[in-house]
Design a protein around this motif. Structure first.
Motif, PDB file in Angstrom:
ATOM      1  N   ILE A 156       0.842  -1.199   0.000  1.00 34.03           N
ATOM      2  CA  ILE A 156       0.000   0.000   0.000  1.00 34.03           C
ATOM      3  C   ILE A 156       0.879   1.252   0.000  1.00 34.03           C
ATOM      4  N   LYS A 157       0.626   2.091  -0.981  1.00 35.10           N
ATOM      5  CA  LYS A 157       1.434   3.314  -1.128  1.00 35.10           C
ATOM      6  C   LYS A 157       0.516   4.529  -1.190  1.00 35.10           C
ATOM      7  N   LYS A 158       1.106   5.675  -0.947  1.00 37.34           N
ATOM      8  CA  LYS A 158       0.359   6.925  -1.041  1.00 37.34           C
ATOM      9  C   LYS A 158      -0.152   7.091  -2.472  1.00 37.34           C
ATOM     10  N   GLY A 170     -12.082   6.272  -2.328  1.00 38.82           N
ATOM     11  CA  GLY A 170     -11.140   7.367  -2.077  1.00 38.82           C
ATOM     12  C   GLY A 170      -9.733   6.978  -2.486  1.00 38.82           C
ATOM     13  N   ARG A 171      -8.757   7.700  -1.924  1.00 41.12           N
ATOM     14  CA  ARG A 171      -7.355   7.351  -2.207  1.00 41.12           C
ATOM     15  C   ARG A 171      -6.529   7.473  -0.945  1.00 41.12           C
ATOM     16  N   VAL A 172      -5.473   6.671  -0.891  1.00 32.61           N
ATOM     17  CA  VAL A 172      -4.614   6.649   0.294  1.00 32.61           C
ATOM     18  C   VAL A 172      -3.819   7.959   0.341  1.00 32.61           C
ATOM     19  N   TYR A 179      -1.569   1.748  10.362  1.00 33.54           N
ATOM     20  CA  TYR A 179      -2.815   2.406   9.945  1.00 33.54           C
ATOM     21  C   TYR A 179      -2.532   3.421   8.834  1.00 33.54           C
ATOM     22  N   SER A 180      -3.506   3.591   7.943  1.00 35.92           N
ATOM     23  CA  SER A 180      -3.345   4.578   6.875  1.00 35.92           C
ATOM     24  C   SER A 180      -4.594   5.438   6.767  1.00 35.92           C
ATOM     25  N   ILE A 273      -6.254  -0.530  -4.285  1.00 34.51           N
ATOM     26  CA  ILE A 273      -5.709  -0.988  -5.564  1.00 34.51           C
ATOM     27  C   ILE A 273      -4.568  -0.082  -6.008  1.00 34.51           C
ATOM     28  N   GLY A 274      -3.493  -0.704  -6.402  1.00 35.12           N
ATOM     29  CA  GLY A 274      -2.361   0.073  -6.930  1.00 35.12           C
ATOM     30  C   GLY A 274      -1.652  -0.730  -7.994  1.00 35.12           C
TER      31      GLY A 274
END
Lengths: 283, 172
Positions: A156-158, A170-172, A179-180, A273-274
């Motif tokens: 999981i990335k920004k 939404g988006r990270v 936690y993110s 999803i990335g």
């Protein structure tokens, strides 16, 4: 002489203390505005401090949520029992329809593959997905975000996109150890490149801290009507293309309103999803 | 000596009840409670609690504590970092300004006072964040948030009175 010096120093210190006390509120206000200015310039300092603090605060919310989760799951179980019979009948019917659709899809997939090979088409990179649980929500006039338990998942990335079974959520925005923070598509900071499914008209979907989004930067002459489905465009390689986002609910001059498909209010689990391609990750 | 020590600790802990209870309320009100409570109809519980304690027990609430509550809200929220600190400090300043007019008055007067503080504070917060983003935020959502917060004040007053009676009755 020494005692006199000490007395003078003590007097000076107490004066400073008194002054600080007098201007404490002013200083605190000043520091708060300084925080806002720093975060406006997008420096890494605020982001890193915030993710560090988020890792301390989020487990507290997560623990406090246990009784609430038990109550909600019991309620859902009782309500679910009531609906089960009717849903079962509907699901059997739906299953038949889906099997037919699956057969059609298979043939279309093969056809698509053959045509893509014929045209030398380069497909977008594969997407990685991880399902995460929401532990805290914040949805008011000033912000619209959730905190998800990501358990230190390195995938999981920004900038990665969050979806549920209905569409884009939404988006990270901020990654912590466990936690993110996910900015919802209704948040004022959210801007998603989208297209209209019917006629492939491109635009950007803006959040405004309400339950309705605005579609902007579409061509003036674009044919957009109420009921048009909005999907991600995949432009810039940030989001996978074709994910459902929302439906157009009103079209005025320069004001196109879109209602998100995903139930932003009741989001409990989301899939992040990335792309696997390192070149397309946002840092 | 030991008893005196215990007594001191007890007094210090009692003095922390307003801060700890407010922090707990802020955390609880960020728990996803759908389908029972929609996340958009949640009141600004921190404003309610800080106002309550500043009116009834002002010596237990200081600017640093209020600042900490603001930081906590900033961590959870996606609003600009610092905006919630400004909000909480505004509540602190305005409540101190009007406290002489509403303290020791009937509950209705205190409630009106709260409505005034919540209105002014949220309007200023709305302005500050609108300037930050260079665009006006939705006023209807703000109004809804304000009305919910004012409507929830009596409920949280009862809870806070109960907390006071349970933990701090012998505090004075």
């Amino acid at each position: 002489m020494r005692a006199k010096r000490k007395k003078v120093l003590f007097l000076k210190l107490s004066k400073i203390r008194l002054l600080t006390k007098k201007f404490a509120i002013f200083l605190l206000f000043l520091s708060a505005f300084a925080f806002m200015l720093i975060s406006k310039t997008d420096t890494i300092v605020i982001e890193e401090t915030s993710s560090f603090a988020m890792n301390i605060v989020s487990p507290l919310v997560d623990t406090l949520a246990i009784p609430a989760k038990v109550t909600v799951s019991t309620y859902n179980y009782i309500v679910g029992l009531k609906k089960t019979y009717g849903e079962n009948v509907e699901l059997k019917e739906e299953n038949k329809r889906l099997l037919e659709a699956q057969n059609n899809l298979r043939s279309l997939e093969i056809e698509n593959k053959l045509l893509s090979e014929l045209l030398n088409y380069i497909p977008p990179p594969d997407a990685l997905s991880t399902t995460v649980r929401i532990v805290a929500t914040e949805n008011d006039a000033f912000s619209s975000s959730v905190i998800a338990y990501t358990g230190g998942n390195q995938n999981i990335k920004k900038g990665h996109i969050a979806v549920n079974h209905k569409g884009v959520v939404g988006r990270v925005d901020n990654i912590g150890n466990m936690y993110s923070k996910i900015i919802l598509i209704t948040d004022i900071n959210s801007k998603i490149p989208v297209i209209i499914e019917r006629n492939r008209v491109r635009g950007i979907l803006f959040g405004n801290n309400t339950n309705i989004n605005k579609l902007m930067f579409t061509p003036i002459s674009a044919d957009i009507v109420v009921g048009d489905r909005i999907i991600t465009s995949g432009v810039a390689g940030v989001f996978p293309p074709g994910l459902p986002v929302g439906v157009v609910i009103s079209v005025d001059k320069n004001d196109i309103k879109v209602k998100p498909f995903a139930n932003i209010q009741g989001v409990e689990y989301v899939r992040i999803i990335g792309y696997t391609d390192k070149n397309t990750e946002i840092e | 000596m030991n008893e005196l020590w215990n007594e001191n600790i007890k007094i210090q802990l009692q003095r922390l009840v307003p801060l700890i209870s407010t922090i707990l309320f802020v955390l609880i009100f960020n728990i996803p409670l759908y389908p029972f409570v929609s996340s958009s109809i949640r009141p600004c519980v921190s404003i309610i609690c800080v106002y309550f304690w500043l009116i009834y027990r002002p010596y237990l609430v200081n600017a640093t504590g209020v600042y900490l509550i603001g930081i906590l809200e900033d961590i959870i929220s996606s609003a600009p970092f610092g905006s919630n600190i400004v909000t909480m400090l505004l509540v602190y300043v305005f409540t101190n300004l009007i406290s002489k007019f509403v303290a020791n008055k009937p509950f209705l007067a205190v409630w009106y006072g709260f409505a005034f503080v919540a209105f002014v504070t949220l309007i200023i917060k709305w302005l500050v964040i609108s300037i930050y983003y260079s665009q006006f935020l939705s006023l209807s959502t703000l109004l809804f948030s304000l009305l919910t917060t004012i409507a929830f004040y009596p409920i949280f007053s009862i809870i806070n009175v109960y907390l006071y009676e349970y933990f701090m009755q012998d505090e004075e």
